[in-house]
Motif scaffolding. Structure first.
Motif, PDB file in Angstrom:
ATOM      1  N   LEU A 152       0.840  -1.204   0.000  1.00 37.24           N
ATOM      2  CA  LEU A 152       0.000   0.000   0.000  1.00 37.24           C
ATOM      3  C   LEU A 152       0.871   1.248   0.000  1.00 37.24           C
ATOM      4  CD1 LEU A 152      -2.806   1.482   0.506  1.00 37.24           C
ATOM      5  CD2 LEU A 152      -2.221   1.326   2.934  1.00 37.24           C
ATOM      6  N   ASN A 153       0.499   2.217  -0.819  1.00 37.02           N
ATOM      7  CA  ASN A 153       1.154   3.523  -0.817  1.00 37.02           C
ATOM      8  C   ASN A 153       0.092   4.605  -0.749  1.00 37.02           C
ATOM      9  OD1 ASN A 153       4.237   3.148  -1.399  1.00 37.02           O
ATOM     10  ND2 ASN A 153       3.195   1.701  -2.741  1.00 37.02           N
ATOM     11  N   CYS A 154       0.163   5.419   0.317  1.00 37.26           N
ATOM     12  CA  CYS A 154      -0.817   6.492   0.500  1.00 37.26           C
ATOM     13  C   CYS A 154      -0.191   7.589   1.344  1.00 37.26           C
ATOM     14  CB  CYS A 154      -2.072   5.949   1.178  1.00 37.26           C
ATOM     15  SG  CYS A 154      -3.363   7.191   1.449  1.00 37.26           S
ATOM     16  N   ILE A 155      -0.154   8.821   0.807  1.00 33.65           N
ATOM     17  CA  ILE A 155       0.407   9.974   1.516  1.00 33.65           C
ATOM     18  C   ILE A 155      -0.673  11.034   1.681  1.00 33.65           C
ATOM     19  CG2 ILE A 155       2.197  11.752   1.521  1.00 33.65           C
ATOM     20  CD1 ILE A 155       3.265   8.893   1.753  1.00 33.65           C
ATOM     21  N   LEU A 156      -0.932  11.426   2.926  1.00 32.25           N
ATOM     22  CA  LEU A 156      -1.923  12.455   3.222  1.00 32.25           C
ATOM     23  C   LEU A 156      -1.296  13.843   3.106  1.00 32.25           C
ATOM     24  CD1 LEU A 156      -3.594  10.867   6.387  1.00 32.25           C
ATOM     25  CD2 LEU A 156      -4.178  10.508   3.982  1.00 32.25           C
ATOM     26  N   ASN A 157      -2.065  14.786   2.548  1.00 28.62           N
ATOM     27  CA  ASN A 157      -1.591  16.160   2.389  1.00 28.62           C
ATOM     28  C   ASN A 157      -2.776  17.107   2.572  1.00 28.62           C
ATOM     29  OD1 ASN A 157      -0.614  18.650   1.583  1.00 28.62           O
ATOM     30  ND2 ASN A 157       0.405  17.892  -0.255  1.00 28.62           N
ATOM     31  N   PRO A 158      -2.734  17.999   3.580  1.00 25.54           N
ATOM     32  CA  PRO A 158      -3.865  18.912   3.839  1.00 25.54           C
ATOM     33  C   PRO A 158      -4.185  19.853   2.682  1.00 25.54           C
ATOM     34  CG  PRO A 158      -2.335  18.889   5.692  1.00 25.54           C
ATOM     35  CD  PRO A 158      -1.660  18.178   4.570  1.00 25.54           C
ATOM     36  N   ASP A 159      -3.254  20.014   1.732  1.00 27.72           N
ATOM     37  CA  ASP A 159      -3.500  20.893   0.594  1.00 27.72           C
ATOM     38  C   ASP A 159      -4.259  20.202  -0.532  1.00 27.72           C
ATOM     39  OD1 ASP A 159      -2.257  23.104   1.731  1.00 27.72           O
ATOM     40  OD2 ASP A 159      -0.280  22.495   1.027  1.00 27.72           O
ATOM     41  N   SER A 160      -4.512  18.913  -0.381  1.00 28.59           N
ATOM     42  CA  SER A 160      -5.206  18.177  -1.428  1.00 28.59           C
ATOM     43  C   SER A 160      -6.586  17.751  -0.948  1.00 28.59           C
ATOM     44  CB  SER A 160      -4.397  16.935  -1.831  1.00 28.59           C
ATOM     45  OG  SER A 160      -5.106  16.165  -2.779  1.00 28.59           O
ATOM     46  N   ALA A 161      -7.601  17.948  -1.804  1.00 27.42           N
ATOM     47  CA  ALA A 161      -8.977  17.582  -1.458  1.00 27.42           C
ATOM     48  C   ALA A 161      -9.286  16.132  -1.808  1.00 27.42           C
ATOM     49  CB  ALA A 161      -9.956  18.502  -2.173  1.00 27.42           C
ATOM     50  N   VAL A 162      -8.334  15.446  -2.443  1.00 25.15           N
ATOM     51  CA  VAL A 162      -8.519  14.043  -2.815  1.00 25.15           C
ATOM     52  C   VAL A 162      -7.352  13.226  -2.272  1.00 25.15           C
ATOM     53  CG1 VAL A 162      -8.788  12.389  -4.696  1.00 25.15           C
ATOM     54  CG2 VAL A 162      -9.741  14.691  -4.929  1.00 25.15           C
ATOM     55  N   ILE A 163      -7.663  12.171  -1.536  1.00 26.66           N
ATOM     56  CA  ILE A 163      -6.642  11.259  -1.015  1.00 26.66           C
ATOM     57  C   ILE A 163      -6.560  10.062  -1.955  1.00 26.66           C
ATOM     58  CG2 ILE A 163      -5.931   9.825   0.931  1.00 26.66           C
ATOM     59  CD1 ILE A 163      -7.662  11.637   2.722  1.00 26.66           C
ATOM     60  N   THR A 164      -5.353   9.751  -2.420  1.00 31.27           N
ATOM     61  CA  THR A 164      -5.153   8.644  -3.350  1.00 31.27           C
ATOM     62  C   THR A 164      -4.339   7.541  -2.685  1.00 31.27           C
ATOM     63  OG1 THR A 164      -5.211  10.141  -5.258  1.00 31.27           O
ATOM     64  CG2 THR A 164      -4.246   7.971  -5.606  1.00 31.27           C
ATOM     65  N   ALA A 165      -4.791   6.311  -2.871  1.00 35.25           N
ATOM     66  CA  ALA A 165      -4.054   5.146  -2.382  1.00 35.25           C
ATOM     67  C   ALA A 165      -3.837   4.199  -3.549  1.00 35.25           C
ATOM     68  CB  ALA A 165      -4.827   4.445  -1.265  1.00 35.25           C
ATOM     69  N   SER A 166      -2.667   3.578  -3.598  1.00 31.55           N
ATOM     70  CA  SER A 166      -2.409   2.570  -4.623  1.00 31.55           C
ATOM     71  C   SER A 166      -2.135   1.241  -3.932  1.00 31.55           C
ATOM     72  CB  SER A 166      -1.223   2.972  -5.505  1.00 31.55           C
ATOM     73  OG  SER A 166      -0.038   3.082  -4.744  1.00 31.55           O
ATOM     74  N   LEU A 167      -2.628   0.164  -4.524  1.00 30.11           N
ATOM     75  CA  LEU A 167      -2.545  -1.155  -3.913  1.00 30.11           C
ATOM     76  C   LEU A 167      -2.046  -2.158  -4.947  1.00 30.11           C
ATOM     77  CD1 LEU A 167      -3.192  -2.478  -1.151  1.00 30.11           C
ATOM     78  CD2 LEU A 167      -5.429  -3.081  -2.081  1.00 30.11           C
ATOM     79  N   SER A 168      -1.016  -2.900  -4.567  1.00 24.18           N
ATOM     80  CA  SER A 168      -0.442  -3.897  -5.470  1.00 24.18           C
ATOM     81  C   SER A 168       0.084  -5.061  -4.648  1.00 24.18           C
ATOM     82  CB  SER A 168       0.672  -3.268  -6.314  1.00 24.18           C
ATOM     83  OG  SER A 168       1.711  -2.787  -5.478  1.00 24.18           O
ATOM     84  N   LEU A 169       0.721  -6.014  -5.334  1.00 21.26           N
ATOM     85  CA  LEU A 169       1.342  -7.150  -4.664  1.00 21.26           C
ATOM     86  C   LEU A 169       2.853  -7.015  -4.723  1.00 21.26           C
ATOM     87  CD1 LEU A 169      -0.787 -10.213  -5.876  1.00 21.26           C
ATOM     88  CD2 LEU A 169      -0.901  -9.032  -3.676  1.00 21.26           C
ATOM     89  N   SER A 170       3.511  -7.408  -3.651  1.00 17.77           N
ATOM     90  CA  SER A 170       4.969  -7.388  -3.616  1.00 17.77           C
ATOM     91  C   SER A 170       5.514  -8.459  -4.551  1.00 17.77           C
ATOM     92  CB  SER A 170       5.467  -7.638  -2.193  1.00 17.77           C
ATOM     93  OG  SER A 170       5.056  -8.923  -1.743  1.00 17.77           O
ATOM     94  N   LYS A 171       6.766  -8.258  -5.000  1.00 17.61           N
ATOM     95  CA  LYS A 171       7.439  -9.247  -5.835  1.00 17.61           C
ATOM     96  C   LYS A 171       8.915  -9.244  -5.514  1.00 17.61           C
ATOM     97  CE  LYS A 171       8.265  -6.250  -9.871  1.00 17.61           C
ATOM     98  NZ  LYS A 171       9.669  -6.553 -10.099  1.00 17.61           N
ATOM     99  N   MET A 172       9.614 -10.306  -5.900  1.00 15.29           N
ATOM    100  CA  MET A 172      11.042 -10.393  -5.638  1.00 15.29           C
ATOM    101  C   MET A 172      11.784  -9.367  -6.483  1.00 15.29           C
ATOM    102  SD  MET A 172      11.751 -14.494  -5.243  1.00 15.29           S
ATOM    103  CE  MET A 172      13.440 -14.166  -4.682  1.00 15.29           C
ATOM    104  N   LEU A 173      12.889  -8.835  -5.936  1.00 14.10           N
ATOM    105  CA  LEU A 173      13.637  -7.780  -6.619  1.00 14.10           C
ATOM    106  C   LEU A 173      14.213  -8.238  -7.945  1.00 14.10           C
ATOM    107  CD1 LEU A 173      15.526  -6.159  -3.612  1.00 14.10           C
ATOM    108  CD2 LEU A 173      13.665  -5.166  -4.924  1.00 14.10           C
ATOM    109  N   ASP A 174      14.587  -9.524  -8.044  1.00 11.88           N
ATOM    110  CA  ASP A 174      15.257  -9.988  -9.254  1.00 11.88           C
ATOM    111  C   ASP A 174      14.278 -10.490 -10.315  1.00 11.88           C
ATOM    112  OD1 ASP A 174      14.447 -12.186  -7.885  1.00 11.88           O
ATOM    113  OD2 ASP A 174      16.317 -13.306  -8.076  1.00 11.88           O
ATOM    114  N   THR A 175      12.981 -10.292 -10.122  1.00  6.16           N
ATOM    115  CA  THR A 175      12.011 -10.702 -11.131  1.00  6.16           C
ATOM    116  C   THR A 175      11.668  -9.520 -12.025  1.00  6.16           C
ATOM    117  OG1 THR A 175      10.181 -10.216  -9.608  1.00  6.16           O
ATOM    118  CG2 THR A 175      10.986 -12.494  -9.675  1.00  6.16           C
TER     119      THR A 175
END
Length: 289
Positions: free
Chosen positions: A35-58
């Motif tokens: 999950l990646n989500c950063i809150l910012n009081p200057d933004s009226a829309v909160i965005t979150a991105s959701l994915s699956l982890s993977k190995m670094l060498d793939t």
């Protein structure tokens, strides 16, 4: 003496034999929610991105997750439920408030539950001015930018970065920045003899109020040249978790770009319980040049 000679021969033989032996490691990677989500009081829309982890060498593409329920709590009260916006993106039309604590929960029937908390920091209080210092080789005006951060009591994690519009394309955060101040973190400082102070900070500059709590952080950004298109300097106050995430991300980038073969591996910071990624917050003050 004979014992020493025999021991050395055996030791050298063992070293060469060990160098020729093939060793393989078989690590099984179980994908987990990221999950990646950063809150910012200057933004009226909160965005979150959701994915699956993977190995670094793939080399396979990142797999997004679209079937999860994401909830945001302000203090102990439910603030809202994110709506799915496609391709692993989720949005919530709410404005976070500085000083308040937020908790996010993600529930996926297939991949389980994750959660994290953060506190939204206060917007940096700054003053600034320009001092003309001359002209460059193209007869463009050069100036120093004088900046003062009026630090508030308590720990604050400031970051200095730039953005610009060039040929209609906006970008920023990369390259190097020259700054000579005692409260500037040196973790991404590299020596560059042609620079004004003999060194440069890459990507961003971290400004710590440790030892300067409640004081004015006064510094100069030297030798700026105005441009016809948009250019700006930003002072970002990051939450504790986001601060660690930015720092380790820059270290990771520097590691990848380095020519040194034996760099220590860098683990990018995460505060997601039972998963990976970052749930943090920031407040930003901007100086338009």
């Amino acid at each position: 003496m004979k014992f020493k000679s025999t021991f050395i021969i055996l030791l050298v033989t063992a070293i060469f034999l060990s160098c020729e032996e093939d060793v393989s490691f078989d690590f099984e990677h179980e994908p987990r929610l990221c999950l990646n989500c950063i809150l910012n009081p200057d933004s009226a829309v909160i965005t979150a991105s959701l994915s699956l982890s993977k190995m670094l060498d793939t080399i396979n593409e990142i797999k997004t997750v679209n079937d999860a329920e994401i909830l945001l709590y302000e203090e102990e009260n439910l603030l809202g439920r994110f709506s799915h916006a496609g391709n692993g993106k989720f949005k919530l039309n709410k404005v976070p408030v500085s000083g308040k604590t937020y908790r996010i929960t993600v529930d996926s029937e297939e991949y389980g539950k994750i959660s994290a908390s953060t506190i939204v920091p206060n917007k940096p209080e700054i003053t600034w001015s320009k001092d003309t210092v001359g002209y460059d080789q193209y007869n463009l005006l050069r100036y120093n930018l004088n900046v003062q951060i009026h630090d508030k009591q308590g720990k604050n994690n400031y970051w200095l970065f730039s953005t610009a519009i060039s040929r209609g394309i906006k970008g920023g955060g990369g390259g190097g920045v020259v700054l000579n101040a005692p409260f500037a973190d040196t973790f991404n400082r590299r020596y560059e003899i042609e620079e004004k102070y003999g060194f440069m900070h890459y990507y961003q500059i971290r400004l710590s109020d440790e030892g300067y709590d409640g004081q004015i952080l006064d510094f100069i950004i030297p030798d700026l040249v105005p441009a016809n298109e948009y250019r700006a300097k930003h002072i970002l106050n990051a939450s504790e978790h986001y601060d660690k995430y930015i720092k380790t991300s820059i270290l990771y980038k520097l590691n990848e770009e380095s020519d040194l073969p034996f760099n220590e591996p860098v683990q990018i910071y995460s505060n997601i319980e039972n998963g990976f990624g970052i749930f943090g917050a920031c407040s930003i003050s901007t100086i338009v040049l």
